[in-house]
Structure formats: structure tokens, C-alpha cells
Design an enzyme around this catalytic site. Structure first.
Site, mmCIF file in Angstrom:
data_model
loop_
_atom_site.group_PDB
_atom_site.id
_atom_site.type_symbol
_atom_site.label_atom_id
_atom_site.label_comp_id
_atom_site.label_asym_id
_atom_site.label_seq_id
_atom_site.Cartn_x
_atom_site.Cartn_y
_atom_site.Cartn_z
ATOM 1 N N HIS A 147 -10.136 -0.098 -2.016
ATOM 2 C CA HIS A 147 -10.334 -1.460 -2.516
ATOM 3 C C HIS A 147 -10.161 -2.502 -1.400
ATOM 4 C CE1 HIS A 147 -6.046 -0.878 -2.563
ATOM 5 N NE2 HIS A 147 -5.813 -2.115 -2.951
ATOM 6 N N HIS A 190 0.843 -1.190 0.000
ATOM 7 C CA HIS A 190 0.000 0.000 0.000
ATOM 8 C C HIS A 190 0.883 1.246 0.000
ATOM 9 C CE1 HIS A 190 -3.641 -2.346 1.733
ATOM 10 N NE2 HIS A 190 -3.621 -2.361 0.413
ATOM 11 N N ARG A 211 -7.629 -13.738 1.665
ATOM 12 C CA ARG A 211 -8.435 -14.950 1.847
ATOM 13 C C ARG A 211 -7.938 -16.058 0.918
ATOM 14 N NH1 ARG A 211 -12.393 -17.266 -0.875
ATOM 15 N NH2 ARG A 211 -13.768 -18.657 0.247
ATOM 16 N N ASP A 242 -4.913 -6.707 -7.677
ATOM 17 C CA ASP A 242 -5.100 -7.664 -6.579
ATOM 18 C C ASP A 242 -5.862 -8.886 -7.077
ATOM 19 O OD1 ASP A 242 -3.860 -5.889 -4.822
ATOM 20 O OD2 ASP A 242 -5.750 -5.062 -4.086
ATOM 21 N N ASP A 270 -1.286 -1.621 4.771
ATOM 22 C CA ASP A 270 -1.304 -0.563 5.774
ATOM 23 C C ASP A 270 -2.490 -0.757 6.716
ATOM 24 O OD1 ASP A 270 -1.279 1.756 7.262
ATOM 25 O OD2 ASP A 270 -1.061 3.092 5.531
ATOM 26 N N ASP A 306 -11.079 -6.037 -2.148
ATOM 27 C CA ASP A 306 -10.110 -6.761 -2.972
ATOM 28 C C ASP A 306 -8.942 -7.263 -2.125
ATOM 29 O OD1 ASP A 306 -11.643 -6.148 -5.221
ATOM 30 O OD2 ASP A 306 -10.475 -4.348 -5.662
ATOM 31 N N GLY A 330 -3.346 -2.289 -7.915
ATOM 32 C CA GLY A 330 -4.246 -3.041 -7.042
ATOM 33 C C GLY A 330 -5.708 -2.638 -7.157
#
Length: 158
Positions: free
Chosen positions: A102, A13, A111, A75, A95, A105, A70
Site C-alpha cells: 500500500h 509498518h 503528503r 491510512d 520501513d 496510501d 493500513g
């Protein structure tokens, strides 16, 4: 026989990009033996930082693929690569103090790394542990999460 190069995803980030760029610069000779996949802005900054080092090809030049930014789908591109078995590990300096446009995302990507058991470093300390592990340069096949219960669940539609 030399081990097969790993495919490593690199993401950061905005407020933490410098930390990842510094980490890649510090470890560029190790990373040069592997294939790197970065989200857009992070990849451009890493490329610029390493080009400024003027490394010659025999002295640690990186094999770097830059995906979309991203928030613009990068992402999700990385997530798809993980599902397809094309990513071996991820370094994602996210961060925790800053909301992201997002966020969904980011959550989906983390996950997927968990679901497919992809080693993931979310901070500098963990990235250092991963790259210094004896498994880093050896073949490694993560055991994915068992999802049989999900695939074989009973769904009632009426």
C-alpha cells in the site's frame, strides 16, 4: 486549567511495530493524557502490550481508538481525520527498507500531514523530540500550507 488533550495518530509498518510499541510503553503516562488513534494491527499490538502491564485507570491507561489496518483503509481513515482537523500529530514508524503493498496510501498519508502541517515523527529520534517538546502539552494550531495559488489557478477546458 489543564490543556486540551491532543489527538495523536500512531502507525508502524510490520518490521518496526516493536519500536513503536516500546516507545508507547515507555511514554504511556504522558500519552494517557491524550487521545490515540492507531491503524488496526499496530493498535491491537499496542493495546495488548499495555494490557499486559496491568495499568489501573489512574495510572496511565490509554484512550485508544483502533481503525482499519493500513492496507485495508486505515491510512486513508487517518488522512481523512487530518483533513477534518481531528489529528494534531502523527507518529509513523515506516520501513524505508521494505516495499509496502500500500505504498501509494503511505505516500498519500505523508503528503496530507505535510499539506496540513501536522507534526509527524517518522523515526524514534523525532518521536522523542516531539513528545519532549514544551509545545507537546500546550495548545498549538499549525499553520496550513497556503494553497490559494492552486485553488485560484486558471484551467482551460476546450
Amino acid at each position: 486549567m489543564e490543556p486540551k488533550p491532543k489527538n495523536i495518530a500512531l502507525v508502524a509498518h510490520d518490521n518496526i511495530k516493536k519500536d513503536l510499541i516500546d516507545w508507547v510503553s515507555w511514554n504511556h503516562r504522558i500519552l494517557a493524557r491524550h487521545n490515540l488513534f492507531c491503524t488496526g494491527t499496530t493498535g491491537r499490538f499496542i493495546k495488548k502490550a499495555l494490557d499486559e502491564k496491568n495499568e489501573d485507570p489512574q495510572n496511565g491507561k490509554l484512550n485508544l481508538t483502533i481503525l482499519k489496518s493500513g492496507p485495508l483503509g486505515g491510512d486513508q481513515q487517518l488522512g481523512a481525520m487530518i483533513v477534518e482537523g481531528k489529528i494534531d500529530m502523527m507518529v509513523f514508524f515506516w520501513d524505508p527498507m521494505q516495499p509496502q503493498a500500500h505504498d501509494v496510501d503511505v505516500k498519500a498519508l505523508l503528503r496530507i500531514t505535510t499539506l496540513y502541517n501536522i507534526p509527524t515523527a517518522c523515526n524514534l529520534s523525532t518521536a522523542d523530540f516531539l513528545i519532549s517538546s514544551e509545545l507537546f502539552e500546550k495548545p498549538y494550531s499549525p499553520k496550513p500550507l497556503n494553497v490559494d495559488y492552486y485553488l485560484n489557478r486558471s484551467i482551460r477546458i476546450e
